[in-house]
Design a protein around this motif. Structure first.
Motif, mmCIF file in Angstrom:
data_model
loop_
_atom_site.group_PDB
_atom_site.id
_atom_site.type_symbol
_atom_site.label_atom_id
_atom_site.label_comp_id
_atom_site.label_asym_id
_atom_site.label_seq_id
_atom_site.Cartn_x
_atom_site.Cartn_y
_atom_site.Cartn_z
ATOM 1 N N VAL A 1 -1.013 1.018 -14.129
ATOM 2 C CA VAL A 1 -1.313 2.394 -13.748
ATOM 3 C C VAL A 1 -0.144 3.324 -14.096
ATOM 4 N N VAL A 2 1.076 2.779 -14.101
ATOM 5 C CA VAL A 2 2.246 3.594 -14.438
ATOM 6 C C VAL A 2 2.152 4.059 -15.888
ATOM 7 N N GLU A 3 1.809 3.150 -16.798
ATOM 8 C CA GLU A 3 1.666 3.517 -18.208
ATOM 9 C C GLU A 3 0.581 4.569 -18.391
ATOM 10 N N GLN A 4 -0.519 4.429 -17.672
ATOM 11 C CA GLN A 4 -1.607 5.402 -17.776
ATOM 12 C C GLN A 4 -1.167 6.784 -17.270
ATOM 13 N N ILE A 5 -0.370 6.795 -16.201
ATOM 14 C CA ILE A 5 0.139 8.073 -15.672
ATOM 15 C C ILE A 5 1.080 8.715 -16.679
ATOM 16 N N ILE A 6 1.958 7.918 -17.285
ATOM 17 C CA ILE A 6 2.901 8.458 -18.280
ATOM 18 C C ILE A 6 2.140 9.001 -19.482
ATOM 19 N N ASP A 7 1.130 8.257 -19.932
ATOM 20 C CA ASP A 7 0.352 8.689 -21.108
ATOM 21 C C ASP A 7 -0.375 10.006 -20.845
ATOM 22 N N GLY A 8 -0.787 10.240 -19.600
ATOM 23 C CA GLY A 8 -1.543 11.456 -19.293
ATOM 24 C C GLY A 8 -0.707 12.563 -18.691
ATOM 25 N N ALA A 9 0.612 12.396 -18.702
ATOM 26 C CA ALA A 9 1.500 13.371 -18.056
ATOM 27 C C ALA A 9 1.332 14.765 -18.653
ATOM 28 N N LEU A 10 1.486 15.773 -17.818
ATOM 29 C CA LEU A 10 1.341 17.167 -18.236
ATOM 30 C C LEU A 10 2.675 17.781 -18.652
ATOM 31 N N VAL A 11 3.702 16.941 -18.726
ATOM 32 C CA VAL A 11 5.006 17.354 -19.255
ATOM 33 C C VAL A 11 5.411 16.322 -20.304
ATOM 34 N N ASP A 12 6.314 16.694 -21.192
ATOM 35 C CA ASP A 12 6.817 15.732 -22.166
ATOM 36 C C ASP A 12 7.686 14.709 -21.454
ATOM 37 N N VAL A 13 7.354 13.445 -21.634
ATOM 38 C CA VAL A 13 8.074 12.385 -20.939
ATOM 39 C C VAL A 13 8.833 11.524 -21.940
ATOM 40 N N LYS A 14 10.133 11.446 -21.746
ATOM 41 C CA LYS A 14 10.960 10.538 -22.549
ATOM 42 C C LYS A 14 10.768 9.123 -22.044
ATOM 43 N N GLU B 1 9.624 14.834 -13.815
ATOM 44 C CA GLU B 1 10.875 15.357 -14.368
ATOM 45 C C GLU B 1 11.012 15.103 -15.854
ATOM 46 N N GLY B 2 10.008 14.393 -16.435
ATOM 47 C CA GLY B 2 10.007 14.160 -17.882
ATOM 48 C C GLY B 2 10.892 13.014 -18.330
ATOM 49 N N ASP B 3 11.145 12.069 -17.425
ATOM 50 C CA ASP B 3 12.060 10.973 -17.759
ATOM 51 C C ASP B 3 11.506 9.653 -17.246
ATOM 52 N N GLY C 1 0.780 -1.229 0.000
ATOM 53 C CA GLY C 1 0.000 0.000 0.000
ATOM 54 C C GLY C 1 0.813 1.282 0.000
ATOM 55 N N LYS C 2 2.151 1.183 -0.105
ATOM 56 C CA LYS C 2 3.000 2.374 -0.106
ATOM 57 C C LYS C 2 3.089 2.965 -1.505
ATOM 58 N N ILE C 3 2.888 4.293 -1.586
ATOM 59 C CA ILE C 3 2.990 4.962 -2.886
ATOM 60 C C ILE C 3 4.462 5.018 -3.302
ATOM 61 N N MET C 4 4.772 4.561 -4.520
ATOM 62 C CA MET C 4 6.150 4.569 -5.016
ATOM 63 C C MET C 4 6.420 5.941 -5.649
ATOM 64 N N ARG C 5 6.839 6.873 -4.821
ATOM 65 C CA ARG C 5 6.972 8.259 -5.242
ATOM 66 C C ARG C 5 8.097 8.477 -6.245
ATOM 67 N N ARG C 6 9.101 7.624 -6.214
ATOM 68 C CA ARG C 6 10.204 7.832 -7.147
ATOM 69 C C ARG C 6 9.721 7.738 -8.593
ATOM 70 N N ILE C 7 8.688 6.928 -8.841
ATOM 71 C CA ILE C 7 8.129 6.833 -10.195
ATOM 72 C C ILE C 7 7.471 8.153 -10.570
ATOM 73 N N LEU C 8 6.718 8.716 -9.640
ATOM 74 C CA LEU C 8 6.043 9.988 -9.908
ATOM 75 C C LEU C 8 7.052 11.114 -10.103
ATOM 76 N N ARG C 9 8.150 11.076 -9.345
ATOM 77 C CA ARG C 9 9.183 12.099 -9.523
ATOM 78 C C ARG C 9 9.798 12.002 -10.911
ATOM 79 N N LYS C 10 10.053 10.783 -11.349
ATOM 80 C CA LYS C 10 10.640 10.590 -12.687
ATOM 81 C C LYS C 10 9.687 11.104 -13.774
ATOM 82 N N VAL C 11 8.417 10.803 -13.653
ATOM 83 C CA VAL C 11 7.423 11.282 -14.634
ATOM 84 C C VAL C 11 7.373 12.809 -14.628
#
Length: 637
Positions: free
Chosen positions: A623-636, A606-608, A594-604
């Motif tokens: 859910v990670v792919e869905q977050i990347i697809d909807g990101a409000l910054v350009d993500v490599k 930061e656009g990487d 149940g712990k949120i993996m914040r490092r993934i969100l930080r990477k998104v």
């Protein structure tokens, strides 16, 4: 006379001396000040408890070191030069003698209102001379001041008043900031509906706004002061008596009331001001900070006034009425030392060179930065266009908790390097520690910044919660103060601060706890949960990126929900904590526990997303792919 360093050789000698025998070094600095009773012991400390005491059993009053010690030589000299928000309004100047009178009168006012030694006084005021007078009046009578930044919301003000159990609130009818008026009294009234400790509210008339005065509780500043004596004997304080509480955001959501005590803070603020900025008698010093933050406490009020300096207070903002306002002020008062935040520099850089070119800036001798690491582009623009290649830049690193500058060039003495805070000040013993707690010696290393020996200006506790103080700063690494910052030491032994390693975001040089922002977002009726991270922001250094999971998205549409979430955070904390980006997500990346993996969100943010590391422990990898697809910054990818 405060001891000053005059050469690089002098710095090296002082630093070596301070490390070899810290007690003798800090005793020498303490001798520069007036004590009613000299200390019995220079320092008594144990980082395990933690227990920190400086100048043990010394007796003093910090205002006697500002006034009685300086009046004979500086009585007719300007102490505070005040520049109003509106350049068409008349400025004000208070000499040391005039400031002394105003401080005494307001100190007597506070005494008449029942405020005594150890009582807490909350201050929620604009950047006007009365704010500095209020701090010094509290210190004169031994009351503990707690300044709340005048950009905070009613809820944030309420929390801080209640935590400190403040007896009196000092505020104003409103505050000018650019082309806006902040309704301070109205906000204070909202906060005070749930503040049982406040007995009296003193209101300064600044904007002439139409406000309501509560009979029996509220009193106008000018009426309260009228008829008060200009003489007020200073309260005798123990070196370890609290001087002030200043709240800083924590990673657990509840703000931390950082406590600074009298003797050590006095010595450290005076010593660091005089040395870092290489202040000389007659110089005009301009720090652009707000007194609501630690920079304003130490480097607008206490440090400069202890040194007998001319300190300039500015009520407004750097971009109003245009982006040349800072430089107009520098020209008007022939400022010699100028101290501001990288956020302000980046904002002015973005406006172009037209606002700085042609300004009379030849008086400048020293430029300073504070609040966050300065990026190289901003450093070079500041050096080339503001300093005209003539002024050393002191890139200072320190914190609310440290009380004063810890790592910094000494102006004109330490060779500088863009984006490096360079070397520790004498008496400061930094160490770089790995995540496993191993000290990393030598140069070209990177890790966590800790301090292994106390310094006089350091915080003593968190108000009302010493265990939290221990857990926050002394539990990560044995027998060390952990700053919460990452750091790199290069091949020359210079320190470069890499930013926070905990859940605190540095926005425009101000630390905001992610938990506090998340708690505010989660108050929204449609929000199930949220996670907040920092992301690179061209002006602020770090922006606030909120990932928000909602139960439904129909009401008002996505844009409507984003807008109402931002409004909610503004109301609960204040505009400074409003997210820059709000991404509505189907869920947050969580481990099976149940712990949120914040490092993934930080990477998104930061656009990487090229290297997210091991995500096999996630409950739902999709859910990670869905977050990347909807990101409000350009993500490599």
């Amino acid at each position: 006379m405060i001891n000053k360093i005059h050469s690089l050789g002098g710095y090296i000698h002082e630093y070596q001396k301070s490390v070899a025998n810290p007690q003798a070094f800090w005793a020498q600095q303490g001798e520069s000040f007036f004590w009613r009773k000299r200390w019995d012991k220079v320092v008594d400390w144990n980082f395990d408890e933690p227990k920190i005491q400086w100048y043990v059993n010394g007796k003093l009053n910090i205002t006697e070191n500002i006034f009685e010690r300086n009046l004979y030589t500086h009585g007719s000299q300007e102490a505070i030069i005040w520049e109003p928000n509106n350049p068409d309004e008349e400025s004000r100047t208070l000499t040391y003698s005039e400031l002394f009178v105003e401080v005494n009168k307001f100190a007597n006012t506070l005494r008449r209102l029942g405020v005594g030694k150890g009582d807490r006084v909350a201050i929620y005021m604009p950047m006007v001379p009365e704010l500095a007078i209020a701090l010094l009046a509290c210190a004169r009578i031994g009351a503990i001041h707690s300044v709340v930044f005048a950009g905070f919301s009613a809820n944030a003000l309420k929390e801080r008043i209640n935590d400190a159990a403040a007896k009196v609130l000092l505020t104003a009818d409103g505050g000018f900031r650019g082309d806006k008026i902040t309704p301070l009294k109205q906000i204070a009234d909202e906060a005070l509906t749930n503040c049982s400790s406040i007995e009296t509210v003193v209101v300064l008339k600044r904007t002439k706004s139409d406000i309501e005065m509560v009979v029996g509780r509220d009193i106008w500043w000018h009426k309260a002061v009228d008829g008060q004596s200009e003489v007020c004997p200073a309260e005798e304080m123990d070196s370890e008596d609290p001087l002030f509480i200043l709240y800083t955001s924590g990673s657990t959501g509840k703000p931390k009331g950082i406590v600074h005590t009298t003797g050590g803070y006095m010595v450290y603020s005076g010593y660091t001001f005089s040395n870092v900025f290489q202040y000389h008698a007659g110089d005009v010093y301009f720090c652009t900070a707000d007194i609501g933050w630690i920079t304003g406490h130490t480097y607008i009020v206490y440090g400069p006034l202890l040194a007998g300096a001319k300190t300039l207070m500015f009520e407004g903002v750097p971009t109003w009425p245009d982006a040349g306002r800072f430089w107009d002020i520098v020209s008007k008062y022939q400022v010699n030392q100028f101290y501001t935040a990288p956020t302000a520099i980046r904002a002015l850089l973005a406006k172009g060179n037209e606002f700085v070119e042609g300004k009379k800036l030849s008086s400048l001798k020293v430029l300073g930065t504070v609040g966050e690491p300065i990026n190289e582009e901003a450093w070079h623009w500041y050096h080339d266009h503001v300093g005209r290649n003539q002024c050393p830049i002191v890139d200072t690193w320190w914190q609310t908790e440290t009380g004063g500058v810890m790592v910094s060039p000494i102006a004109g003495i330490t060779p500088t390097k863009p984006s490096f805070a360079t070397l520790p000040l004498p008496g400061v013993q930094p160490v770089i520690v790995s995540n496993e707690g191993k000290e990393l010696t030598g140069n070209s290393v990177e890790g966590n910044l800790c301090i292994k020996y106390p310094w006089p200006g350091m915080a003593r506790t968190i108000w009302g919660d010493h265990e939290r103080f221990r857990q926050t700063y002394f539990s990560s690494y044995s027998k060390m103060y952990f700053t919460g910052d990452g750091v790199k030491r290069d091949e020359d032994g210079y320190y470069r601060i890499l930013g926070r390693v905990d859940d605190v975001i540095n926005v425009s040089g101000h630390r905001l706890g992610t938990a506090e922002i998340e708690n505010a977002i989660n108050e929204h009726p449609l929000v199930n949960e949220s996670a907040v991270v920092g992301y690179p922001h061209a002006i602020k250094g770090q922006g606030i990126y909120a990932f928000v999971a909602c139960g439904e998205l129909s009401t008002g549409g996505e844009d409507g929900i984003r807008k109402s979430i931002m409004q909610g955070v503004t109301k609960i904390i204040g505009p400074i904590a409003r997210p820059d980006l709000v991404q509505l997500v189907p869920g947050l990346p969580k481990t099976r526990s149940g712990k949120i993996m914040r490092r993934i969100l930080r990477k998104v943010a930061e656009g990487d997303a090229t290297n997210l590391g091991d995500i096999s422990t996630l409950l739902d990898e999709d859910v990670v792919e869905q977050i990347i697809d909807g990101a409000l910054v350009d993500v490599k990818r």
